[in-house]
Write a protein that holds these residues in place. Structure first.
Motif, PDB file in Angstrom:
ATOM      1  N   GLN A 125       6.544   1.152   0.601  1.00  0.00           N
ATOM      2  CA  GLN A 125       7.515   2.179   0.952  1.00  0.00           C
ATOM      3  C   GLN A 125       8.095   1.865   2.324  1.00  0.00           C
ATOM      4  N   THR A 126       9.410   2.025   2.460  1.00  0.00           N
ATOM      5  CA  THR A 126      10.073   1.612   3.705  1.00  0.00           C
ATOM      6  C   THR A 126      10.271   2.735   4.706  1.00  0.00           C
ATOM      7  N   THR A 127      10.008   3.976   4.324  1.00  0.00           N
ATOM      8  CA  THR A 127      10.207   5.102   5.239  1.00  0.00           C
ATOM      9  C   THR A 127       9.062   6.093   5.114  1.00  0.00           C
ATOM     10  N   THR A 168       2.990  -9.496   1.210  1.00  0.00           N
ATOM     11  CA  THR A 168       3.465  -9.161  -0.130  1.00  0.00           C
ATOM     12  C   THR A 168       4.343  -7.924  -0.153  1.00  0.00           C
ATOM     13  N   TYR A 169       3.935  -6.856   0.543  1.00  0.00           N
ATOM     14  CA  TYR A 169       4.647  -5.578   0.455  1.00  0.00           C
ATOM     15  C   TYR A 169       5.424  -5.201   1.715  1.00  0.00           C
ATOM     16  N   ASP A 170       5.390  -6.002   2.748  1.00  0.00           N
ATOM     17  CA  ASP A 170       6.083  -5.772   4.017  1.00  0.00           C
ATOM     18  C   ASP A 170       5.544  -4.561   4.784  1.00  0.00           C
ATOM     19  N   HIS A 171       5.517  -3.391   4.140  1.00  0.00           N
ATOM     20  CA  HIS A 171       5.147  -2.125   4.782  1.00  0.00           C
ATOM     21  C   HIS A 171       3.792  -1.647   4.256  1.00  0.00           C
ATOM     22  N   TYR A 172       2.887  -1.286   5.177  1.00  0.00           N
ATOM     23  CA  TYR A 172       1.540  -0.824   4.820  1.00  0.00           C
ATOM     24  C   TYR A 172       1.265   0.481   5.568  1.00  0.00           C
ATOM     25  N   TRP A 173       0.732   1.461   4.855  1.00  0.00           N
ATOM     26  CA  TRP A 173       0.539   2.809   5.381  1.00  0.00           C
ATOM     27  C   TRP A 173      -0.897   3.263   5.176  1.00  0.00           C
ATOM     28  N   ALA A 205     -13.338   6.505  -6.296  1.00  0.00           N
ATOM     29  CA  ALA A 205     -13.600   7.906  -6.607  1.00  0.00           C
ATOM     30  C   ALA A 205     -14.233   8.610  -5.417  1.00  0.00           C
ATOM     31  N   LEU A 206     -14.906   7.859  -4.555  1.00  0.00           N
ATOM     32  CA  LEU A 206     -15.595   8.402  -3.400  1.00  0.00           C
ATOM     33  C   LEU A 206     -14.647   9.239  -2.559  1.00  0.00           C
ATOM     34  N   ALA A 207     -14.970  10.523  -2.429  1.00  0.00           N
ATOM     35  CA  ALA A 207     -14.200  11.479  -1.618  1.00  0.00           C
ATOM     36  C   ALA A 207     -12.736  11.549  -2.038  1.00  0.00           C
ATOM     37  N   GLY A 208     -12.457  11.330  -3.303  1.00  0.00           N
ATOM     38  CA  GLY A 208     -11.097  11.479  -3.805  1.00  0.00           C
ATOM     39  C   GLY A 208     -10.153  10.383  -3.373  1.00  0.00           C
ATOM     40  N   LEU A 209     -10.671   9.198  -3.089  1.00  0.00           N
ATOM     41  CA  LEU A 209      -9.808   8.125  -2.646  1.00  0.00           C
ATOM     42  C   LEU A 209      -9.103   7.483  -3.826  1.00  0.00           C
ATOM     43  N   LEU A 210      -7.819   7.374  -3.695  1.00  0.00           N
ATOM     44  CA  LEU A 210      -6.989   6.686  -4.672  1.00  0.00           C
ATOM     45  C   LEU A 210      -5.940   5.895  -3.918  1.00  0.00           C
ATOM     46  N   THR A 211      -5.333   4.946  -4.569  1.00  0.00           N
ATOM     47  CA  THR A 211      -4.263   4.200  -3.939  1.00  0.00           C
ATOM     48  C   THR A 211      -3.042   4.205  -4.833  1.00  0.00           C
ATOM     49  N   ALA A 212      -1.889   4.129  -4.215  1.00  0.00           N
ATOM     50  CA  ALA A 212      -0.640   4.029  -4.967  1.00  0.00           C
ATOM     51  C   ALA A 212       0.333   3.193  -4.174  1.00  0.00           C
ATOM     52  N   MET A 213       1.081   2.385  -4.871  1.00  0.00           N
ATOM     53  CA  MET A 213       2.094   1.583  -4.227  1.00  0.00           C
ATOM     54  C   MET A 213       3.384   1.749  -5.021  1.00  0.00           C
ATOM     55  N   ILE A 214       4.408   2.234  -4.347  1.00  0.00           N
ATOM     56  CA  ILE A 214       5.710   2.377  -4.963  1.00  0.00           C
ATOM     57  C   ILE A 214       6.724   1.917  -3.934  1.00  0.00           C
ATOM     58  N   SER A 215       7.634   1.074  -4.315  1.00  0.00           N
ATOM     59  CA  SER A 215       8.601   0.548  -3.366  1.00  0.00           C
ATOM     60  C   SER A 215       9.880   1.373  -3.361  1.00  0.00           C
ATOM     61  N   PHE A 216      10.412   1.587  -2.175  1.00  0.00           N
ATOM     62  CA  PHE A 216      11.670   2.276  -1.979  1.00  0.00           C
ATOM     63  C   PHE A 216      12.455   1.467  -0.953  1.00  0.00           C
ATOM     64  N   THR A 217      13.744   1.677  -0.873  1.00  0.00           N
ATOM     65  CA  THR A 217      14.539   1.037   0.163  1.00  0.00           C
ATOM     66  C   THR A 217      15.345   2.092   0.894  1.00  0.00           C
ATOM     67  N   SER A 218      15.590   1.859   2.182  1.00  0.00           N
ATOM     68  CA  SER A 218      16.384   2.789   2.973  1.00  0.00           C
ATOM     69  C   SER A 218      16.817   2.117   4.261  1.00  0.00           C
TER      70      SER A 218
END
Length: 161
Positions: free
Chosen positions: A110-112, A149-154, A10-23
């Motif tokens: 996410q891949t892109t 685990t997720y290959d791509h990290y942003w 919650a600190l400073a509006g921090l949230l995380t989301a992980m959704i996988s896409f391919t391209s």
């Protein structure tokens, strides 16, 4: 591909989301291209609501890139590093003023750049960080590791200076 959404700090509006896409576009871009495109797409979203464009900041870039690479190389997904450092610790250690406003968005899978910015814009907390007109600076990190685990990290780190 996995799809996962995780609530963050919650600190400073921090949230995380992980959704996988391919391209197939992922294969033709360099990591630096990815980082630059995330900034461009983020600024395009900000322009839609009248926010000024964010400027790349070397300290925020270093903090974001270091964290993205660390998550990819050490196979974890969290705002906090495995050594216990918080986003604020990493940002300050990179040389960004600690008395300024800051926020962090992270994502994995996410891949892109298009996919990750779309993911963040579809998440209330991430969207709020992107569209916060008080932020003036941005740093972006991208890490890739097929053994993780997720290959791509942003990572997006924002600041008010």
């Amino acid at each position: 591909m996995r799809t996962r959404v995780r609530g963050g700090l919650a600190l400073a509006g921090l949230l995380t989301a992980m959704i996988s896409f391919t391209s197939p576009a992922a294969a033709t871009m360099t990591p630096q291209d990815f980082r630059s495109e995330v900034v461009s797409r983020t600024n395009a979203e900000r322009a839609k609501v009248g926010c000024p464009a964010l400027n790349r900041n070397g300290a925020l870039d270093n903090a974001a890139q270091g964290h993205a690479a660390d998550m990819a190389n050490r196979n974890y997904f969290s705002h906090n590093s495995l050594d216990g450092r918080t986003p604020w610790d990493r940002i300050a250690q990179a040389g960004y003023p600690s008395n300024s406003g800051r926020a962090e968005n992270i994502a994995a899978g996410q891949t892109t750049p298009a996919a990750v910015v779309t993911s963040w814009m579809n998440s209330a907390g991430h969207r709020a960080n992107i569209l916060n007109c008080s932020y003036r600076s941005i740093g972006v990190g991208y890490g890739y590791n097929t053994s993780s685990t997720y290959d791509h990290y942003w990572v997006q780190d924002f600041g008010t200076v």
